[in-house]
Write a protein that holds these residues in place. Sequence first.
Motif, short mmCIF file in Angstrom:
data_model
loop_
_atom_site.label_atom_id
_atom_site.label_comp_id
_atom_site.label_asym_id
_atom_site.label_seq_id
_atom_site.Cartn_x
_atom_site.Cartn_y
_atom_site.Cartn_z
N ASP A 119 -3.63 -3.83 -5.49
CA ASP A 119 -4.63 -4.90 -5.59
C ASP A 119 -5.78 -4.61 -4.63
O ASP A 119 -5.56 -4.46 -3.42
CB ASP A 119 -3.97 -6.24 -5.25
N LYS A 120 -7.01 -4.54 -5.15
CA LYS A 120 -8.19 -4.24 -4.33
C LYS A 120 -8.35 -5.22 -3.17
O LYS A 120 -8.92 -4.89 -2.15
CB LYS A 120 -9.46 -4.29 -5.18
N ASN A 121 -7.92 -6.44 -3.37
CA ASN A 121 -8.11 -7.48 -2.35
C ASN A 121 -7.01 -7.49 -1.29
O ASN A 121 -7.08 -8.28 -0.36
CB ASN A 121 -8.19 -8.85 -3.02
N HIS A 122 -6.02 -6.65 -1.45
CA HIS A 122 -4.92 -6.59 -0.50
C HIS A 122 -5.13 -5.46 0.50
O HIS A 122 -5.81 -4.48 0.21
CB HIS A 122 -3.60 -6.36 -1.23
N SER A 123 -4.52 -5.61 1.66
CA SER A 123 -4.53 -4.52 2.64
C SER A 123 -3.49 -3.49 2.21
O SER A 123 -2.35 -3.83 1.89
CB SER A 123 -4.22 -5.06 4.04
N ASN A 149 -9.07 -1.87 -0.10
CA ASN A 149 -8.95 -2.10 1.34
C ASN A 149 -7.87 -1.15 1.86
O ASN A 149 -6.72 -1.54 2.02
CB ASN A 149 -8.61 -3.57 1.59
#
Length: 169
Positions: free
Chosen positions: A31-35, A56
Amino acid sequence: MRTYYKIGPQLYDDQFWWKTDDIEFWKSTLDKNHSILELACGTGRIAIPLIKEGFNYCGIDISLEYVSHANKKLRALTDKQLILPGDMRTFKHHIEYDSIFIGFNSFLHLLDERQAVQCLSNIKEHLHKTSIIYIDMFVPHPLFLFRPRNHKVHIMDFYDSNIKDDVYI
């Protein structure tokens, strides 16, 4: 940190230029929004496409030479050091990641049960309740692992940019 690989980072890139099938998998799975933390990230083969897509991302590798090589390649995309030196068995980031992954059979660099448990225990220290870990391992054809004495098997060929010639294994 010690020297780990027996081949230099450019030779590694030359040998594994063809390995791209897993990149789309990681793009569609993470997921792009996850670290995201990649362990044993090597020369940034997976890192670069993920970073280009805006993930990220942070990566670690045990080889200082590979970390330096990867960050040089990343300078065209960012001035941040997104790949750091570290051993997947002992790194300490004081961060809990949403996703941690070990790609391209790198978990098998751990040579015994003690090292594998040490790595997994260390990963656990960097997870929260909803974190996900992924470990990519493949099983090679049996003839790759063991073959009759006179039986030759084509493993790979590549262009070695250091010696400026094709290499056949």
